[in-house]
Design an enzyme around this catalytic site. Structure first.
Site, PDB file in Angstrom:
ATOM      1  N   CYS A 113       5.648  29.746 -20.783  1.00 26.53           N
ATOM      2  CA  CYS A 113       5.026  28.431 -20.525  1.00 26.53           C
ATOM      3  C   CYS A 113       3.511  28.459 -20.745  1.00 26.53           C
ATOM      4  O   CYS A 113       2.891  27.420 -20.942  1.00 26.53           O
ATOM      5  CB  CYS A 113       5.325  27.965 -19.108  1.00 26.53           C
ATOM      6  N   HIS A 258       0.554  22.186 -17.532  1.00 23.12           N
ATOM      7  CA  HIS A 258       1.880  22.500 -18.059  1.00 23.12           C
ATOM      8  C   HIS A 258       2.896  21.654 -17.291  1.00 23.12           C
ATOM      9  O   HIS A 258       2.841  21.581 -16.060  1.00 23.12           O
ATOM     10  CB  HIS A 258       2.172  23.990 -17.879  1.00 23.12           C
ATOM     11  N   ASN A 288      10.802  19.975 -19.032  1.00 26.13           N
ATOM     12  CA  ASN A 288       9.902  21.105 -19.268  1.00 26.13           C
ATOM     13  C   ASN A 288      10.206  21.689 -20.655  1.00 26.13           C
ATOM     14  O   ASN A 288      11.264  22.277 -20.859  1.00 26.13           O
ATOM     15  CB  ASN A 288      10.143  22.142 -18.163  1.00 26.13           C
TER      16      ASN A 288
HETATM   17  N1  ACO Z   1      21.419  19.119  -8.645  1.00 21.08           N
HETATM   18  C1  ACO Z   1      21.884  19.042  -7.399  1.00 21.08           C
HETATM   19  N2  ACO Z   1      21.720  20.021  -6.494  1.00 21.08           N
HETATM   20  C2  ACO Z   1      21.063  21.113  -6.885  1.00 21.08           C
HETATM   21  C3  ACO Z   1      20.555  21.270  -8.178  1.00 21.08           C
HETATM   22  C4  ACO Z   1      20.762  20.221  -9.081  1.00 21.08           C
HETATM   23  N3  ACO Z   1      20.317  20.267 -10.334  1.00 21.08           N
HETATM   24  N4  ACO Z   1      19.961  22.459  -8.267  1.00 21.08           N
HETATM   25  C5  ACO Z   1      20.067  23.062  -7.075  1.00 21.08           C
HETATM   26  N5  ACO Z   1      20.736  22.238  -6.241  1.00 21.08           N
HETATM   27  C6  ACO Z   1      21.099  22.464  -4.838  1.00 21.08           C
HETATM   28  C7  ACO Z   1      21.178  23.919  -4.484  1.00 21.08           C
HETATM   29  O1  ACO Z   1      22.443  24.449  -4.818  1.00 21.08           O
HETATM   30  C8  ACO Z   1      20.941  23.885  -2.997  1.00 21.08           C
HETATM   31  O2  ACO Z   1      22.156  23.542  -2.361  1.00 21.08           O
HETATM   32  P1  ACO Z   1      22.552  24.180  -0.938  1.00 21.08           P
HETATM   33  O3  ACO Z   1      21.475  23.734  -0.006  1.00 21.08           O
HETATM   34  O4  ACO Z   1      23.896  23.583  -0.666  1.00 21.08           O
HETATM   35  O5  ACO Z   1      22.561  25.656  -1.157  1.00 21.08           O
HETATM   36  C9  ACO Z   1      19.982  22.739  -2.822  1.00 21.08           C
HETATM   37  O6  ACO Z   1      20.079  21.938  -4.010  1.00 21.08           O
HETATM   38  C10 ACO Z   1      18.564  23.183  -2.640  1.00 21.08           C
HETATM   39  O7  ACO Z   1      18.303  24.199  -3.601  1.00 21.08           O
HETATM   40  P2  ACO Z   1      16.934  24.879  -3.744  1.00 21.08           P
HETATM   41  O8  ACO Z   1      16.949  25.817  -4.909  1.00 21.08           O
HETATM   42  O9  ACO Z   1      16.524  25.412  -2.416  1.00 21.08           O
HETATM   43  O10 ACO Z   1      16.066  23.614  -4.105  1.00 21.08           O
HETATM   44  P3  ACO Z   1      14.529  23.455  -4.085  1.00 21.08           P
HETATM   45  O11 ACO Z   1      14.156  22.467  -3.074  1.00 21.08           O
HETATM   46  O12 ACO Z   1      13.827  24.772  -4.093  1.00 21.08           O
HETATM   47  O13 ACO Z   1      14.291  22.792  -5.506  1.00 21.08           O
HETATM   48  C11 ACO Z   1      13.595  23.359  -7.715  1.00 21.08           C
HETATM   49  C12 ACO Z   1      14.695  23.455  -6.667  1.00 21.08           C
HETATM   50  C13 ACO Z   1      13.372  21.918  -8.093  1.00 21.08           C
HETATM   51  C14 ACO Z   1      14.011  24.150  -8.946  1.00 21.08           C
HETATM   52  C15 ACO Z   1      12.319  23.941  -7.086  1.00 21.08           C
HETATM   53  O14 ACO Z   1      12.554  25.203  -6.526  1.00 21.08           O
HETATM   54  C16 ACO Z   1      11.213  24.038  -8.056  1.00 21.08           C
HETATM   55  O15 ACO Z   1      10.671  23.037  -8.484  1.00 21.08           O
HETATM   56  N6  ACO Z   1      10.805  25.249  -8.433  1.00 21.08           N
HETATM   57  C17 ACO Z   1       9.816  25.422  -9.438  1.00 21.08           C
HETATM   58  C18 ACO Z   1      10.495  25.960 -10.583  1.00 21.08           C
HETATM   59  C19 ACO Z   1      10.193  25.246 -11.843  1.00 21.08           C
HETATM   60  O16 ACO Z   1       9.750  24.139 -11.938  1.00 21.08           O
HETATM   61  N7  ACO Z   1      10.479  25.967 -12.874  1.00 21.08           N
HETATM   62  C20 ACO Z   1      10.271  25.445 -14.154  1.00 21.08           C
HETATM   63  C21 ACO Z   1      10.239  26.551 -15.092  1.00 21.08           C
HETATM   64  S1  ACO Z   1       8.955  27.594 -14.735  1.00 21.08           S
HETATM   65  C22 ACO Z   1       7.616  26.936 -15.255  1.00 21.08           C
HETATM   66  O17 ACO Z   1       7.589  26.223 -16.200  1.00 21.08           O
HETATM   67  C23 ACO Z   1       6.463  27.203 -14.434  1.00 21.08           C
END
Ligand code: ACO
Length: 331
Positions: A113, A258, A288
């Protein structure tokens, strides 16, 4: 020493629009979940036959046209991607071939990224020391073909899109414009927090049926860790850039972060105490696109009239590696 001016910008995204509702056909997810956690509404995915090189070419042609520069004037290509069309050679040489230019160098950058900011750092150094005068800098990504489109892969699959962005850089003697600084960093300690494990050259063979069965062929991440580091490192990199140039966040006309996740960008904005009009986001429409997010956003910002001569622009990125960085540009 000359400075590096950005003379033209361009982008290309595939025609195929994939909405959040479309994803519910593959996996258990919802428009509401995706919008609330990421801000993403839709993304573009390639169709069979589309290549990264072709997207890079379309973005490059747009950037060259805006710059008023013929492809033959380009002295070097720097291309950032984590999803090359082939394991080797890099996509840069395919772009060199498609552009129909001479035997100029084509350097592929593997900084995920942060690839565009890393590429800008390298290109700016080449231009300032006088090695090359005109450089085509491209970020291009095809993420959709590598995602796990089942419920098991939904945390990653909903985030990513495909596309390309390009910028034409040229040496300028005008001290009132150009790249002011670049700051780039890495911390390999966290390499496995966000990565693609397979194919892996050290395994015998480098890809096997087990890689498919154990889902190693799909990218994986610990989302919360990525979030935490991203919202810390990007503001730090911006502060480093501002301090190096004796500037303040108040003086930034447009921050192009980004586009990882709208919530990450909003947190970065808050930590830097920037107003909404100082930050550009388009992740809502593209998801992304990794190394392509900043050049696509820059090209759109230019076309929307958000960037004027003399403006102070700031780019900041964070991604797999971890890698991160920032750049300040006087437009
Ligand atoms: N749809 C529905 N539910 C989902 C999805 C989805 N797409 N993905 C995960 N869940 C569920 C999980 O299974 C979990 O369920 P559970 O509570 O029954 O176990 C619940 O949602 C919460 O999951 P978490 O992973 O804890 O969700 P979180 O609040 O952390 O959000 C997210 C996830 C959006 C990915 C967040 O962690 C985030 O934004 N992280 C940053 C990562 C990122 O943006 N990466 C991009 C690439 S890296 C870069 O470019 C920098």
């Amino acid at each position: 020493m000359p400075r590096t001016a950005i003379l033209g910008t361009g982008y290309h995204v595939p025609d195929r629009v994939v909405t959040n509702d479309d994803l519910t056909g593959f996996m258990e997810t919802s428009d509401e979940w995706i919008r609330e956690r990421t801000g993403i509404e839709e993304r573009r995915w390639v169709k069979e036959g589309d290549t990264g090189a072709a997207m890079a070419l379309a973005a490059s042609r747009m950037a060259l046209e805006e710059a008023g520069i013929e492809a033959g004037e380009v002295d070097a290509i720097v291309l950032a991607t984590l999803s090359p069309d082939h394991f080797f050679p890099g996509t840069g040489v395919f772009l060199q071939r498609e552009l129909g230019v001479g035997t100029i160098p084509a350097l592929d950058i593997r900084a995920q990224c942060s690839g565009f900011v890393y590429g800008l750092s390298v290109a700016d150094a080449w231009i300032r020391v006088g090695q090359y005068r005109t450089i085509l800098l491209v970020g291009v990504e095809i993420q959709s073909t590598g995602l796990n489109l089942t419920t098991e892969g939904r945390d990653m699959a909903v985030l990513f899109g495909d596309g390309a962005g390009a910028a034409v850089l040229q040496a300028t003697e005008d001290e009132g414009r150009g790249v002011l600084s670049t700051h780039i960093y890495s911390e390999g300690e966290h390499a496995e927090i966000l990565w693609g494990d397979a194919p892996a050259s050290w395994r015998h063979p480098r890809i096997s049926p087990e890689d498919f069965e154990e889902l190693r062929i799909y990218p994986s991440m610990t989302g919360r860790e990525v979030f935490k580091h991203a919202v810390t490192r990007m503001p730090q990199a911006v502060q480093a850039a501002l301090e190096a140039n004796d500037l303040t966040a108040e003086e930034i006309d447009l921050l192009i972060p980004h586009q990882a996740n709208l919530r990450i960008s909003q947190m970065v904005q808050k930590r830097l105490r920037l107003r909404d009009d100082q930050v550009f986001n388009n992740i809502q429409r593209y998801g992304n696109t990794t190394a392509a997010t900043i050049p696509i956003a820059l090209a759109e910002a230019v076309r929307e009239g958000r960037v004027e001569r003399g403006d102070l622009l700031c780019f900041t990125a964070f991604g797999s590696g971890f890698t991160w960085g920032s750049a300040l540009v006087r437009w």
